[in-house]
Enzyme design. Structure first.
Site, mmCIF file in Angstrom:
data_model
loop_
_atom_site.group_PDB
_atom_site.id
_atom_site.type_symbol
_atom_site.label_atom_id
_atom_site.label_comp_id
_atom_site.label_asym_id
_atom_site.label_seq_id
_atom_site.Cartn_x
_atom_site.Cartn_y
_atom_site.Cartn_z
ATOM 1 N N SER A 1 0.783 -1.412 0.003
ATOM 2 C CA SER A 1 0.035 -0.024 0.034
ATOM 3 C C SER A 1 0.843 1.236 -0.211
ATOM 4 O O SER A 1 1.679 1.508 0.601
ATOM 5 C CB SER A 1 -0.762 0.135 1.169
ATOM 6 N N GLY A 2 0.648 2.081 -0.845
ATOM 7 C CA GLY A 2 1.115 3.507 -0.927
ATOM 8 C C GLY A 2 0.823 4.119 0.387
ATOM 9 O O GLY A 2 1.846 4.887 0.799
ATOM 10 N N LEU A 3 -0.154 4.241 0.704
ATOM 11 C CA LEU A 3 -0.566 5.017 1.954
ATOM 12 C C LEU A 3 0.326 4.316 3.248
ATOM 13 O O LEU A 3 0.749 5.329 3.978
ATOM 14 C CB LEU A 3 -2.129 4.766 2.451
ATOM 15 N N ASP B 1 1.032 10.578 2.312
ATOM 16 C CA ASP B 1 0.588 9.825 0.960
ATOM 17 C C ASP B 1 0.375 10.632 -0.192
ATOM 18 O O ASP B 1 -0.770 10.688 -0.960
ATOM 19 C CB ASP B 1 -0.686 8.754 0.937
ATOM 20 N N ASP C 1 1.191 -0.924 -4.987
ATOM 21 C CA ASP C 1 0.302 0.327 -5.336
ATOM 22 C C ASP C 1 1.388 1.405 -6.079
ATOM 23 O O ASP C 1 2.180 2.179 -5.434
ATOM 24 C CB ASP C 1 -0.278 1.029 -4.018
ATOM 25 N N ASP D 1 0.590 4.233 -7.492
ATOM 26 C CA ASP D 1 0.065 5.534 -7.561
ATOM 27 C C ASP D 1 -0.198 5.890 -9.034
ATOM 28 O O ASP D 1 -0.909 5.118 -9.719
ATOM 29 C CB ASP D 1 1.104 6.620 -6.693
ATOM 30 N N GLU E 1 -3.181 4.236 -10.887
ATOM 31 C CA GLU E 1 -4.508 4.896 -10.855
ATOM 32 C C GLU E 1 -4.463 6.061 -11.962
ATOM 33 O O GLU E 1 -3.452 6.906 -12.358
ATOM 34 C CB GLU E 1 -4.768 5.388 -9.449
ATOM 35 N N LYS F 1 -0.111 12.471 -6.597
ATOM 36 C CA LYS F 1 -1.347 12.029 -6.211
ATOM 37 C C LYS F 1 -1.701 12.346 -4.831
ATOM 38 O O LYS F 1 -0.782 12.992 -3.930
ATOM 39 C CB LYS F 1 -1.316 10.550 -6.434
ATOM 40 N N ASN G 1 -4.237 11.076 -1.672
ATOM 41 C CA ASN G 1 -5.065 9.725 -1.338
ATOM 42 C C ASN G 1 -6.425 10.161 -1.764
ATOM 43 O O ASN G 1 -7.021 11.049 -1.328
ATOM 44 C CB ASN G 1 -4.942 9.584 0.157
ATOM 45 N N SER G 2 -7.007 9.072 -2.154
ATOM 46 C CA SER G 2 -8.589 9.324 -2.506
ATOM 47 C C SER G 2 -9.613 9.595 -1.541
ATOM 48 O O SER G 2 -10.626 9.709 -2.216
ATOM 49 C CB SER G 2 -8.739 7.758 -3.575
ATOM 50 N N ARG H 1 -6.511 1.436 -12.479
ATOM 51 C CA ARG H 1 -7.443 1.728 -11.196
ATOM 52 C C ARG H 1 -8.186 2.875 -11.738
ATOM 53 O O ARG H 1 -7.693 4.002 -12.044
ATOM 54 C CB ARG H 1 -6.583 2.195 -10.078
ATOM 55 N N HIS I 1 -12.381 1.724 -7.574
ATOM 56 C CA HIS I 1 -12.567 2.269 -6.176
ATOM 57 C C HIS I 1 -13.701 2.981 -5.972
ATOM 58 O O HIS I 1 -14.396 3.583 -6.731
ATOM 59 C CB HIS I 1 -11.248 3.243 -6.084
HETATM 60 C C1 SPV Z 1 -3.286 2.626 -0.711
HETATM 61 O O1 SPV Z 1 -3.396 1.540 0.180
HETATM 62 O O2 SPV Z 1 -2.455 3.451 -0.887
HETATM 63 C C2 SPV Z 1 -4.550 2.673 -1.401
HETATM 64 C C3 SPV Z 1 -5.701 2.251 -1.437
HETATM 65 O O3 SPV Z 1 -4.203 3.349 -2.623
HETATM 66 S S1 SPV Z 1 -6.716 3.822 -0.788
HETATM 67 O O4 SPV Z 1 -5.947 4.063 0.316
HETATM 68 O O5 SPV Z 1 -8.102 3.032 -0.308
HETATM 69 O O6 SPV Z 1 -6.841 4.548 -1.797
HETATM 70 MG MG MG Z 2 -2.441 4.426 -2.552
#
Ligand code: SPV
Ligand code: MG
Length: 556
Positions: free
Chosen positions: A60-62, A72, A99, A101, A128, A134, A136-137, A172, A203
């Site tokens: 996971s990027g986050l 993130d 991930d 990004d 994505e 980026k 975070n979504s 994504r 997502h």
């Molecule tokens: C992550 O885990 O970094 C993701 C998933 O990209 S989310 O945080 O849900 O966007």
């Molecule tokens: Mg991410």
């Protein structure tokens, strides 16, 4: 690290072939059943995911950003993330979906990213359709999306650059989260699929899975669908099965678990100023060693180091009191008498260690508890008062194995005496002092441990022929004496076995109890054993009485 094998059958032949991580991931992605990826953000959490039985990891990027202490928002550079991924990949045998990004730039950055991931045995990357850097979504609303054609170019460039044909690129789609609606989401998914994406991650940040399930129905499984149920976590997992979802990603739960656990334990230690309260509630240090794989390292050390290093051990005979030292040995054995601020035995063990001797066994007897040196093994001759040196050696018979140095516990010598002993070939080698013959009359009278050799010492540079022992004892006539035994012998594996066998023979014939090491070596000579000697000239002494001790104290 686990390794995955499948069995390839060819024309009657059965052989195991490794399945690449990329192929493992592809199999998971394409399988008709729902499967799961669990988040990890470093080597340790990746191992925990594998240990739990997951078949794949979400890098996971986050979580990686958070674990690195940054946001993130592409604050960690892609090569910094790559470093983390390398640890995760090396630590595990299951595939990792990274991930990626937005791909860290344009198509060109994606190409390089895909190659570098492949070099680290990463199975797949998810990119994505947002803009670099980026966000975070789950932060904010209506984040801008990438241009469809530009994003398709990134997918194509990535697919053209993959090193393993099974490497997967997951596209994504952020259209639902960004508020662009279902139609846009389906349009983008279709375009990305046509550009070569191996799967579509759709997502959503809604609290229910409605829009995700609608997408899945409309999409009709044209390519595998991946979801991230972080926000709609209450949805029963069977709903995903019913909608033919391929992979569900539990996206950040190891990082969040670590965050709460670390906070709680840190606060408690701070408040209580003690570890007592937390000790039972956290993983043991042994657990830490286990998951780090220390067992494997210990096995490898046995395999690689012991073969390379000649492991010499030592048996030091220090059972006797040394009554000639009078009051000095009332409460300790001779070996523990102080020689310029350190017990003699400590100096002796130090020299052995400097010369690379590993296990040092000290045979104790008189006032044995006074021998309290660190990092030594001990064996006890409790009958020390009525027995001699061979009986003491017999108490350490289990250590008569491999290369072993046997020595008196009341001698001191320079390290090169031991080096000379170690460098001289032979199964039983004794260090003998040629100069002791030339000592003054007073000293010569006191000489013990006399040896006769096949040739006298010459001191010539060219004289490197082997010299062997012909006699050893305290009863040699002056013209039979070539040197004095220093009190140090080295036995090879064969030599140690011969000595052990002779000790048993002595036990059998009743001569063991009273025998000295001189008796033992003379018996070996009498049975035809070759004993090699190496001449040294001084640089050692033994401490027998107050006179010796005074000399030792002056010389050190
Ligand atoms: C992550 O885990 O970094 C993701 C998933 O990209 S989310 O945080 O849900 O966007
Ligand atoms: Mg991410």
């Amino acid at each position: 690290m686990t390794s995955n094998l499948n069995v390839a059958r060819r024309a009657g032949e059965t052989r195991a072939e490794p399945v690449s991580k990329a192929a493992q991931f592809r199999a998971l992605l394409n399988a008709p059943e729902l499967d799961f990826l669990m988040e990890a953000h470093n080597g340790l959490s990746a191992k925990i995911v594998e240990e739990a039985g997951f078949k794949g990891i979400w890098a996971s990027g986050l979580s990686i950003s958070s674990a690195l202490g940054v946001r993130d928002s592409n604050e960690a550079s892609w090569t910094q993330v790559l470093e983390v991924l390398e640890f995760m990949s090396d630590a595990t045998g299951i595939p990792i979906l990274v991930d990626g990004d937005t791909g860290y730039g344009n198509f060109n950055n994606v190409r390089r990213l895909v190659q570098k991931l492949g070099q680290r045995d990463i199975a797949a990357v998810c990119i994505e359709d947002k803009l670099f850097p980026k966000t975070n979504s789950f932060i904010g609303q209506a984040q801008p999306l990438a241009d469809i054609a530009e994003f398709c170019g990134k997918i194509k460039a990535g697919k053209d650059s993959q090193l393993d044909e099974d490497f997967s690129i997951i596209a994504r789609v952020e259209a639902l989260i960004s508020g662009w609606g279902m139609e846009e989401a389906l349009k983008r998914a279709e375009a990305y699929h046509a550009a070569g994406a191996d799967g579509i991650l759709i997502h959503s940040k809604m609290a229910t899975a409605d829009e995700i399930l609608t997408f899945a129905r409309e999409w009709g499984n044209r390519a595998p669908v991946v979801i991230v149920p972080t926000m709609y976590y209450r949805t029963p997992t069977d709903a995903y099965r019913e909608h033919e979802i391929s992979l569900a990603i539990w996206a950040n739960h190891n990082l969040r678990a670590a965050l709460s656990a670390m906070r709680a334990v840190t606060q408690r230690i701070k408040d209580e100023e003690s570890l007592v309260g937390v000790e039972e509630e956290i993983a043991s240090v042994r657990d830490v060693f286990d998951i780090a794989g220390n067992k494997e390292l210990a096995e490898a050390e046995r395999r690689y180091l012991e073969a390379a290093e000649r492991k010499t051990s030592a048996i030091v005979l220090a059972a006797s009191r040394g009554s000639k030292l009078g009051k000095l040995t009332e409460d300790k054995p001779k070996g523990m008498v102080d020689v310029r601020g350190e017990p003699l035995l400590k100096r002796l063990v130090g020299t052995l260690r400097e010369a690379g001797v590993g296990d040092v066994t000290v045979v104790r007897g008189w006032k044995k508890d006074a021998i309290d040196l660190p990092s030594i093994s001990t064996a006890d001759n409790d009958a020390f008062a009525t027995t001699g040196e061979v009986a003491s050696l017999a108490c350490a018979a289990d250590k008569l194995a491999g290369d072993v140095v046997v020595g008196y516990g009341d001698i001191l010598f320079r390290r090169f005496v031991l080096d000379a002993l170690n460098d001289t070939p032979g199964d039983i080698v004794l260090a003998v002092d040629a100069l002791s013959r030339g000592r003054d009359a007073g000293e010569a009278e006191r000489l013990v441990d006399l040896v006769g050799c096949s040739r006298p010492f010459t001191g010539d540079f060219l004289d490197d022929e082997p010299v062997t022992l012909t006699r050893i004892g305290n009863d040699l006539a002056p013209d039979q004496v070539d040197a004095e035994w220093v009190g140090l012998a080295r036995l090879s594996e064969t030599g140690a076995a011969r000595v052990a066998a002779e000790i048993e023979a002595m036990r059998g014939d009743g001569s063991l109890a009273k025998a000295s090491l001189l008796d033992l070596f003379q018996r070996l000579l009498d049975t035809g054993e070759t004993i090699t000697v190496v001449y040294v000239t001084g640089h050692w002494f033994d401490v027998d009485d107050a006179f010796d001790l005074a000399k030792a104290r002056n010389l050190m």
